[in-house]
Scaffold this motif. Structure first.
Motif, PDB file in Angstrom:
ATOM      1  N   GLY A  67       0.816  -1.214   0.000  1.00  0.00           N
ATOM      2  CA  GLY A  67       0.000   0.000   0.000  1.00  0.00           C
ATOM      3  C   GLY A  67       0.848   1.261   0.000  1.00  0.00           C
ATOM      4  N   THR A  68       1.890   1.293   0.833  1.00  0.00           N
ATOM      5  CA  THR A  68       2.770   2.462   0.880  1.00  0.00           C
ATOM      6  C   THR A  68       3.505   2.619  -0.447  1.00  0.00           C
ATOM      7  OG1 THR A  68       3.029   2.245   3.275  1.00  0.00           O
ATOM      8  CG2 THR A  68       4.684   3.557   2.111  1.00  0.00           C
ATOM      9  N   LYS A  69       3.931   1.507  -1.045  1.00  0.00           N
ATOM     10  CA  LYS A  69       4.607   1.582  -2.345  1.00  0.00           C
ATOM     11  C   LYS A  69       3.679   2.152  -3.411  1.00  0.00           C
ATOM     12  CE  LYS A  69       7.599  -2.420  -1.569  1.00  0.00           C
ATOM     13  NZ  LYS A  69       7.860  -3.810  -1.985  1.00  0.00           N
ATOM     14  N   ARG A  70       2.446   1.667  -3.452  1.00  0.00           N
ATOM     15  CA  ARG A  70       1.501   2.158  -4.465  1.00  0.00           C
ATOM     16  C   ARG A  70       1.208   3.632  -4.227  1.00  0.00           C
ATOM     17  NH1 ARG A  70      -4.474   1.740  -5.970  1.00  0.00           N
ATOM     18  NH2 ARG A  70      -4.360   2.078  -8.193  1.00  0.00           N
ATOM     19  N   PHE A  71       0.998   3.989  -2.971  1.00  0.00           N
ATOM     20  CA  PHE A  71       0.738   5.381  -2.622  1.00  0.00           C
ATOM     21  C   PHE A  71       1.908   6.261  -3.059  1.00  0.00           C
ATOM     22  CE2 PHE A  71       0.110   8.769   0.701  1.00  0.00           C
ATOM     23  CZ  PHE A  71      -1.147   9.174   0.288  1.00  0.00           C
ATOM     24  N   LEU A  72       3.119   5.798  -2.802  1.00  0.00           N
ATOM     25  CA  LEU A  72       4.323   6.545  -3.170  1.00  0.00           C
ATOM     26  C   LEU A  72       4.411   6.746  -4.679  1.00  0.00           C
ATOM     27  CD1 LEU A  72       7.069   7.777  -2.384  1.00  0.00           C
ATOM     28  CD2 LEU A  72       8.035   5.486  -2.584  1.00  0.00           C
ATOM     29  N   LEU A  73       4.078   5.719  -5.452  1.00  0.00           N
ATOM     30  CA  LEU A  73       4.150   5.831  -6.906  1.00  0.00           C
ATOM     31  C   LEU A  73       3.036   6.716  -7.470  1.00  0.00           C
ATOM     32  CD1 LEU A  73       5.162   2.179  -7.808  1.00  0.00           C
ATOM     33  CD2 LEU A  73       6.613   4.218  -7.771  1.00  0.00           C
ATOM     34  N   MET A  74       1.896   6.778  -6.768  1.00  0.00           N
ATOM     35  CA  MET A  74       0.784   7.626  -7.204  1.00  0.00           C
ATOM     36  C   MET A  74       1.014   9.101  -6.878  1.00  0.00           C
ATOM     37  SD  MET A  74      -2.479   5.354  -5.933  1.00  0.00           S
ATOM     38  CE  MET A  74      -3.684   6.607  -6.350  1.00  0.00           C
ATOM     39  N   MET A  75       1.712   9.372  -5.775  1.00  0.00           N
ATOM     40  CA  MET A  75       1.793  10.728  -5.262  1.00  0.00           C
ATOM     41  C   MET A  75       2.392  11.746  -6.249  1.00  0.00           C
ATOM     42  SD  MET A  75       0.104  10.093  -2.558  1.00  0.00           S
ATOM     43  CE  MET A  75      -0.454  11.670  -2.989  1.00  0.00           C
ATOM     44  N   PRO A  76       3.473  11.450  -6.963  1.00  0.00           N
ATOM     45  CA  PRO A  76       3.983  12.458  -7.906  1.00  0.00           C
ATOM     46  C   PRO A  76       2.940  12.864  -8.953  1.00  0.00           C
ATOM     47  CG  PRO A  76       5.630  10.760  -7.560  1.00  0.00           C
ATOM     48  CD  PRO A  76       4.364  10.286  -6.896  1.00  0.00           C
ATOM     49  N   THR A  77       2.178  11.899  -9.420  1.00  0.00           N
ATOM     50  CA  THR A  77       1.137  12.203 -10.406  1.00  0.00           C
ATOM     51  C   THR A  77       0.034  13.039  -9.774  1.00  0.00           C
ATOM     52  OG1 THR A  77       1.651  10.177 -11.614  1.00  0.00           O
ATOM     53  CG2 THR A  77      -0.498  11.187 -12.045  1.00  0.00           C
ATOM     54  N   ILE A  78      -0.355  12.697  -8.553  1.00  0.00           N
ATOM     55  CA  ILE A  78      -1.393  13.466  -7.862  1.00  0.00           C
ATOM     56  C   ILE A  78      -0.918  14.900  -7.629  1.00  0.00           C
ATOM     57  CG2 ILE A  78      -2.641  13.695  -5.668  1.00  0.00           C
ATOM     58  CD1 ILE A  78      -2.873  10.606  -5.679  1.00  0.00           C
ATOM     59  N   VAL A  79       0.319  15.067  -7.172  1.00  0.00           N
ATOM     60  CA  VAL A  79       0.876  16.412  -6.964  1.00  0.00           C
ATOM     61  C   VAL A  79       0.838  17.197  -8.273  1.00  0.00           C
ATOM     62  CG1 VAL A  79       3.019  17.686  -6.463  1.00  0.00           C
ATOM     63  CG2 VAL A  79       2.295  15.813  -4.953  1.00  0.00           C
ATOM     64  N   HIS A  80       1.270  16.573  -9.359  1.00  0.00           N
ATOM     65  CA  HIS A  80       1.288  17.237 -10.674  1.00  0.00           C
ATOM     66  C   HIS A  80      -0.125  17.623 -11.116  1.00  0.00           C
ATOM     67  CE1 HIS A  80       2.307  18.128 -14.833  1.00  0.00           C
ATOM     68  NE2 HIS A  80       1.338  17.301 -15.192  1.00  0.00           N
ATOM     69  N   VAL A  81      -1.061  16.715 -10.987  1.00  0.00           N
ATOM     70  CA  VAL A  81      -2.438  16.972 -11.407  1.00  0.00           C
ATOM     71  C   VAL A  81      -3.027  18.135 -10.604  1.00  0.00           C
ATOM     72  CG1 VAL A  81      -4.778  15.996 -11.386  1.00  0.00           C
ATOM     73  CG2 VAL A  81      -2.892  14.679 -12.335  1.00  0.00           C
ATOM     74  N   LEU A  82      -2.801  18.148  -9.290  1.00  0.00           N
ATOM     75  CA  LEU A  82      -3.331  19.223  -8.454  1.00  0.00           C
ATOM     76  C   LEU A  82      -2.690  20.568  -8.777  1.00  0.00           C
ATOM     77  CD1 LEU A  82      -3.599  17.332  -5.046  1.00  0.00           C
ATOM     78  CD2 LEU A  82      -5.504  18.114  -6.477  1.00  0.00           C
ATOM     79  N   GLU A  83      -1.442  20.556  -9.208  1.00  0.00           N
ATOM     80  CA  GLU A  83      -0.746  21.796  -9.566  1.00  0.00           C
ATOM     81  C   GLU A  83      -1.181  22.348 -10.918  1.00  0.00           C
ATOM     82  OE1 GLU A  83       3.571  21.174  -7.348  1.00  0.00           O
ATOM     83  OE2 GLU A  83       3.386  20.734  -9.473  1.00  0.00           O
ATOM     84  N   THR A  84      -1.671  21.487 -11.790  1.00  0.00           N
ATOM     85  CA  THR A  84      -1.924  21.913 -13.169  1.00  0.00           C
ATOM     86  C   THR A  84      -3.398  21.975 -13.557  1.00  0.00           C
ATOM     87  OG1 THR A  84      -1.726  19.640 -13.976  1.00  0.00           O
ATOM     88  CG2 THR A  84       0.296  20.985 -13.942  1.00  0.00           C
ATOM     89  N   GLY A  85      -4.281  21.511 -12.703  1.00  0.00           N
ATOM     90  CA  GLY A  85      -5.701  21.520 -13.051  1.00  0.00           C
ATOM     91  C   GLY A  85      -6.080  20.418 -14.024  1.00  0.00           C
ATOM     92  N   ALA A  86      -5.309  19.349 -14.048  1.00  0.00           N
ATOM     93  CA  ALA A  86      -5.541  18.238 -14.978  1.00  0.00           C
ATOM     94  C   ALA A  86      -6.579  17.267 -14.403  1.00  0.00           C
ATOM     95  CB  ALA A  86      -4.228  17.508 -15.260  1.00  0.00           C
ATOM     96  N   ILE A  87      -6.812  16.208 -15.132  1.00  0.00           N
ATOM     97  CA  ILE A  87      -7.738  15.150 -14.730  1.00  0.00           C
ATOM     98  C   ILE A  87      -6.929  13.887 -14.463  1.00  0.00           C
ATOM     99  CG2 ILE A  87      -9.669  13.696 -15.464  1.00  0.00           C
ATOM    100  CD1 ILE A  87     -10.539  16.016 -17.293  1.00  0.00           C
ATOM    101  N   LEU A  88      -7.230  13.218 -13.356  1.00  0.00           N
ATOM    102  CA  LEU A  88      -6.579  11.959 -13.011  1.00  0.00           C
ATOM    103  C   LEU A  88      -7.604  10.841 -13.093  1.00  0.00           C
ATOM    104  CD1 LEU A  88      -4.157  10.325 -11.935  1.00  0.00           C
ATOM    105  CD2 LEU A  88      -4.907  10.922  -9.632  1.00  0.00           C
ATOM    106  N   LEU A  89      -7.317   9.822 -13.878  1.00  0.00           N
ATOM    107  CA  LEU A  89      -8.164   8.643 -13.999  1.00  0.00           C
ATOM    108  C   LEU A  89      -7.513   7.497 -13.224  1.00  0.00           C
ATOM    109  CD1 LEU A  89      -8.848   8.810 -17.842  1.00  0.00           C
ATOM    110  CD2 LEU A  89     -10.324   9.638 -16.021  1.00  0.00           C
ATOM    111  N   ALA A  90      -8.271   6.841 -12.363  1.00  0.00           N
ATOM    112  CA  ALA A  90      -7.723   5.738 -11.568  1.00  0.00           C
ATOM    113  C   ALA A  90      -8.725   4.589 -11.547  1.00  0.00           C
ATOM    114  CB  ALA A  90      -7.431   6.205 -10.144  1.00  0.00           C
TER     115      ALA A  90
END
Length: 194
Positions: A67-90
């Motif tokens: 769970g921590t590994k998956r969370f860690l791999l997701m976080m850079p994308t989440i940070v980027h999406v929140l900074e840019t106003g993009a859409i994240l599909l999961a």
């Protein structure tokens, strides 16, 4: 496309955001650093080291839970999406993640402070906890119902149903929850058991 973790760790501001999010997974994480392990023709491999509060020894990436590994791999994308106003599909957001972490991710997108650019999170799930009206609004909840005869799928929102959604007194009653209504078949979208 996923944002590489190393790009986030190289940027001090993004790294700080990543560490704040990682503390939701493990409040004892003080820092994360990357060490070059080896370089190949087209790839450089890194090892990740976690500094844990109150411990002299470090914890390595491979010692973390799935769970921590998956969370860690997701976080850079989440940070980027929140900074840019993009859409994240999961797909199946809750896979390998603690329910509280999943809720924390949804809350990031529903909070104007953490989501100032109006980024969107669109995800599939089988977890009824996401139907909590304190976490998501009825217009954010979509159901998919498969027609038994044709096999066609129909997509519709919870808010399409006349349920007196704005009646706070009604929805504060613990006996009336959207999860319970779903379980009773009020929204269809339940698998037909043979």
């Amino acid at each position: 496309e996923p944002i590489p973790l190393m790009a986030t760790l190289d940027d001090p501001e993004r790294k700080e955001k990543l560490k704040q999010l990682l503390r939701k997974a493990d409040f004892n994480i003080e820092d994360i650093t990357a060490h070059k392990a080896q370089s190949g023709k087209n790839k450089t491999l890194y090892t990740l080291e976690f500094k844990i509060k109150g411990q002299e020894e470090t914890l390595w990436y491979n010692d973390q839970s799935e769970g921590t590994k998956r969370f860690l791999l997701m976080m850079p994308t989440i940070v980027h999406v929140l900074e840019t106003g993009a859409i994240l599909l999961a797909d199946e957001l809750e896979q390998h993640l603690h329910p509280d972490l999943c809720k924390a991710i949804v809350e990031l997108f529903n909070n104007r402070e953490t989501n100032p650019h109006g980024s969107q999170l669109i995800f599939t799930t089988h977890n009824l906890d996401f139907m909590d009206l304190n976490l998501t609004r009825p217009d954010q909840l979509y159901f998919i119902n498969k027609d038994e005869e044709t096999g066609a799928s129909e997509l519709y929102r919870a808010s399409d149903y006349d349920m007196d959604w704005n009646n706070d007194e009604k929805w504060s009653d613990p006996a009336i929850t959207i999860q319970r209504l779903y379980d009773m078949g009020s929204f269809s979208a339940k698998p037909v058991m043979w």
